[in-house]
Design a protein around this motif. Structure first.
Motif, short mmCIF file in Angstrom:
data_model
loop_
_atom_site.label_atom_id
_atom_site.label_comp_id
_atom_site.label_asym_id
_atom_site.label_seq_id
_atom_site.Cartn_x
_atom_site.Cartn_y
_atom_site.Cartn_z
N UNK A 176 -114.15 92.17 18.47
CA UNK A 176 -113.42 92.29 17.16
C UNK A 176 -114.36 91.60 15.95
N UNK A 222 -119.03 89.03 13.73
CA UNK A 222 -118.91 90.05 12.41
C UNK A 222 -119.93 90.31 11.70
N UNK A 260 -116.03 97.72 7.69
CA UNK A 260 -114.90 98.35 8.36
C UNK A 260 -113.92 97.88 7.99
N UNK A 261 -113.91 96.23 8.26
CA UNK A 261 -112.51 95.59 8.08
C UNK A 261 -112.08 95.71 6.69
N UNK A 273 -110.29 99.27 6.27
CA UNK A 273 -109.44 99.62 7.10
C UNK A 273 -108.29 98.22 7.40
N UNK A 274 -108.95 97.07 6.92
CA UNK A 274 -107.78 96.11 7.12
C UNK A 274 -107.48 95.55 5.95
N UNK A 275 -108.24 95.58 4.81
CA UNK A 275 -107.90 95.16 3.82
C UNK A 275 -107.43 96.12 2.54
N UNK A 276 -107.83 97.42 3.02
CA UNK A 276 -107.66 98.55 2.23
C UNK A 276 -108.42 98.42 1.06
N UNK A 324 -103.97 98.85 13.75
CA UNK A 324 -104.25 98.59 12.40
C UNK A 324 -105.23 99.76 11.77
N UNK A 325 -106.22 100.19 12.43
CA UNK A 325 -106.98 101.38 12.13
C UNK A 325 -106.30 102.65 11.75
N UNK A 352 -103.89 102.48 8.73
CA UNK A 352 -104.99 102.67 7.61
C UNK A 352 -105.21 104.14 7.24
N UNK A 353 -105.81 104.61 8.47
CA UNK A 353 -106.40 105.96 8.17
C UNK A 353 -105.18 106.89 7.86
N UNK A 409 -109.68 88.02 17.20
CA UNK A 409 -109.47 88.94 16.18
C UNK A 409 -108.60 90.06 16.68
N UNK A 437 -101.53 91.94 5.67
CA UNK A 437 -102.46 91.96 6.47
C UNK A 437 -103.90 91.21 6.17
N UNK A 438 -104.08 90.79 4.95
CA UNK A 438 -105.20 89.96 4.71
C UNK A 438 -104.75 88.43 5.14
N UNK A 448 -105.42 88.53 8.69
CA UNK A 448 -106.88 88.70 9.16
C UNK A 448 -107.42 87.05 8.94
#
Lengths: 309, 431
Positions: free
Chosen positions: A254, A262, A269-270, A273-276, B86-87, B90-91, B201, B393-394, B397
């Motif tokens: 991950x 990373x 990608x993060x 798709x995770x921070x938009x 999560x993916x 988001x998609x 993660x 989400x951040x 993260x």
């Protein structure tokens, strides 16, 4: 004067000579040009367009701005991401190239001697290559599992050796990830090297033998120089492929622990798709493109001139 | 004679076709007859006929069969999400913004604010009574209600984190962090790995741990949604909670491999293999443990609320799933609401023992009167949902990254917390 110089300029659809009509190539090329433009060029143009905006996946119209470039390229974590990417890419490319070449040499030599197992070796390597990245990551995650029942550590215990912190030690985890990627990608290098080895003129080896060259001398003074273009082309391809690899890493670590694995593609990608953050992701994609192109040009500079043409 | 032979053949053919028709009513990607004139696309998690648990799959098959029989003329096209939630979410958000979302979908409660913010959900208010909405727990009702007072999703299940333990090794439920560490060290002496928790993660890493922060009264964001978890009022609580996990690893009470765990199934595997005596898991794992262990082994396992810095400073994270509609066709939105009501709101809770979000359902279904579920319901009282803000989400993260660095000793707690806080504030400024 060359033939190209005297060829009449063709109109778009049809060229008419004095005695015959020469069909223009453009109508035949148009479908390819359209498909390439639609499926390859358009997304690239869109990525460049998004990079000059502040678009997110969360809604809103977004505005054109140059600030996204500054914001992304000045992020404090980017330097570490680039270093991790460098280590991962260099380790993977070197590993795949060296092991792929070694395997190809073994296969070619085995074939010459009609040894048993050549096909098994080739097939085994190819199986690893066709395993999807996500699945490969999961397989290696099971092997690297540090639980008492984990795959590789159980084996080490059986041999009386201490278990290894394959994924939880920040100094080891990158090499675990590289190992899994080399396992998966080596077959491609093996195939390229195998084809190139087969194309080497046998008379070169005969001449070397006449000169009394040893096996080591034949490798360094005949084989490797003859393979140079293939090695460089292979390195361009696997470098680009490795730079884009994130599926195997996402399922294996991950990107962790912390940011230890990373790489730039996973970070991109993060970010998306995770921070938009679509705009920042686009800037990072352009950065990946620039790095890939830069490395490709460096490799290409070492290609023999006639190969480049 | 010829006529009777033909009739017999026709009857045999008809009878032979019946089982086929029954089988065809539910396939891996469709519910209902394939030639039904009306179709709704439903994107779902494993909470359906394709569940990997055979009992749940059979139960959902019946629920879906009953549902589609109650709605003749309809078929459901099922789209399965992968495990990377999560993916997937988001998609789906991106697809919704582009106008290509499914008609109806499962939306994870913690990303629901993003979908509401994007304005891609359709109101379900017309299809639920005021009494049904009033029965929702307050944090659930707030979560599904938009600024205009409309209900934009139906939050049908909730969950919480608890501390599982093997009673043979850890007899008493640890109530404080010190108790948990002492019990874990005792389990290590007994040849176990110590306490396990998510630390890689993975969304669960932050979420499972946040109870330790919330229990002290810590706040992730202020009323305006701005991250405040490491400001003057909260930093000390945050650092203490991080140091609790750090100390567990450094003292040997938890193995270093927790920094690689990002899957609740790993805990089930370790429990089943008998290599751990304690782990921080979700309430849904109680049934999974029961299904995967021999009865005499399962009898050794129990659970208790997560320990706190003191016994009366405890909290736990609550999550759950919603069903939301994206379609612009009212008929499909109504069908989506019907699916939420008839399959998920109650029946699915009972089937999977997923905690309902309505107080009245705990009395309606006998299964929620069991001692275990009553204990879970009580623990919900100190439960806290993730903040419904865009920056969450951040925050999650950054907590995951921070936890990895702290647990592996790659950074000091103070440095890792400060780095995470700064990165979160930077991201907040960009929103």
């Amino acid at each position: 004067m060359s033939a190209r110089a005297v060829r009449p300029k063709l109109p778009f659809l049809w060229a008419t000579g004095r005695h015959n009509r020469v069909p223009s190539p453009y109508p035949w090329l148009m479908p390819v040009i359209l498909v390439m433009g639609l499926f390859y060029l358009y997304p690239v143009v869109d990525v460049f367009r998004y990079a000059f905006t502040d678009l997110t996946l969360l809604g809103g119209e977004g505005h054109y701005t140059l600030s996204t470039f500054g914001n992304v390229l000045m992020r404090p974590e980017l330097l570490q991401i680039l270093w991790v990417t460098f280590v991962f890419t260099a380790g993977s490319v070197l590993g795949q190239q060296v092991i792929g070449l070694a395997m190809a040499l073994v296969v070619v030599r085995s074939e010459k001697r009609h040894l048993f197992g050549t096909t098994i070796l080739r097939t085994t390597a190819l199986i690893a290559w066709v395993v999807p990245g996500i699945a490969g990551g999961i397989i290696w995650k099971m092997l690297f599992n540090e639980a008492p029942f984990g795959g590789l550590n159980s084996l080490l215990r059986l041999l009386g050796m201490a278990p290894v912190q394959w994924l939880s030690d920040p100094d080891v985890v990158m090499w675990s990830v590289v190992l899994s990627n080399v396992w998966r990608g080596t077959a491609f290098s093996m195939v390229v090297m195998y084809a190139a080895l087969k194309a080497i003129d046998p008379s070169l080896y005969e001449a070397a033998e006449v000169d009394g060259a040893s096996a080591r001398q034949k490798l360094f003074f005949v084989t490797l120089p003859q393979l140079r273009p293939a090695i460089l082309v292979n390195m361009i391809l696997i470098t680009i492929q490795t730079l884009n690899t994130f599926d195997a890493i996402i399922s294996l670590t991950g990107g962790g622990p912390g940011r230890a694995t990373e790489v730039l593609s996973l970070y991109t990608f993060n970010v998306v798709f995770r921070n938009y953050d679509l705009a920042a992701g686009s800037v990072l994609s352009i950065l990946m493109l620039v790095i890939s192109l830069g490395l490709a040009l460096v490799y290409a500079a070492f290609l023999p001139k006639d190969e480049k043409a | 004679m010829k006529k009777s032979l033909l009739a017999a053949l026709a009857a045999a053919t008809a009878l032979g076709c019946l089982p086929v028709a029954a089988e065809d009513l539910i396939t891996s990607d469709r519910v209902g007859p394939s030639d039904a004139p009306k179709k709704m696309v439903f994107r779902m998690t494993g909470d359906g006929p394709s569940s990997t648990d055979p009992t749940w799959a059979a139960g959902y098959t019946k629920l879906y069969t009953d549902f589609i029989n109650n709605h003749p003329g309809w078929q459901l096209e099922l789209q399965m999400m992968t495990g990377d939630i999560s993916q997937e979410q988001a998609r789906m958000l991106e697809q919704a913004r582009a106008g290509h979302a499914p008609d109806c979908a499962a939306v994870d409660s913690f990303v629901l604010p993003l979908f509401k913010q994007a304005g891609v959900l359709k109101s379900l208010s017309p299809y639920f009574t005021k009494e049904e909405i009033d029965q929702l727990f307050p944090f659930v009702r707030d979560g599904v209600t938009g600024k205009d007072g409309q209900v934009y999703a139906w939050w049908w299940s909730t969950d919480l984190r608890v501390l599982y333990r093997n009673k043979e090794i850890v007899l008493n439920a640890p109530e404080t962090w010190a108790d948990a560490k002492a019990a874990a060290l005792k389990s290590v002496e007994a040849g176990m790995e110590g306490i396990l928790f998510n630390g890689s993660r993975y969304e669960g890493t932050g979420f499972d741990w946040l109870g330790n922060f919330w229990g002290q009264g810590g706040k992730l964001v202020d009323d305006a949604g701005k991250p405040v978890f490491a400001d003057a009022d909260n930093r000390d609580k945050f650092v203490k909670a991080v140091n609790y996990y750090r100390d567990l690893v450094e003292s040997g009470a938890a193995p270093k491999r927790v920094a690689t765990i990002g899957n609740y199934d790993d805990f089930n595997a370790a429990a089943a293999a008998g290599t751990t005596a304690m782990f921080v898991g979700g309430n849904w794992q109680y049934r999974q443990l029961q299904n995967s262990m021999e009865p005499e082994e399962f009898a050794k396992w129990t659970f208790s609320p997560l320990p706190g810095i003191t016994a009366d400073q405890r909290s736990t994270g609550t999550g759950g799933w919603t069903v939301a509609a994206f379609s612009s066709e009212p008929e499909k939105v109504e069908m989506c609401a019907a699916l939420a009501r008839e399959v998920y709101m109650g029946p699915a809770n009972a089937l999977q023992e997923q905690l309902p979000t309505r107080a009245d359902l705990y009395d309606k279904y006998d299964i929620f009167k069991s001692e275990a579920n009553q204990t879970f319901a009580k623990a919900l009282k100190v439960g806290q949902a993730r903040p419904g803000v865009l920056i969450y989400p951040e925050i999650s993260n950054q907590i995951q990254i921070m936890m990895g660095k702290v647990l592996t000793g790659a950074a000091t707690t103070d440095a890792a917390v400060d780095e995470a806080y700064k990165a979160t504030l930077d991201a907040y400024a960009r929103l």
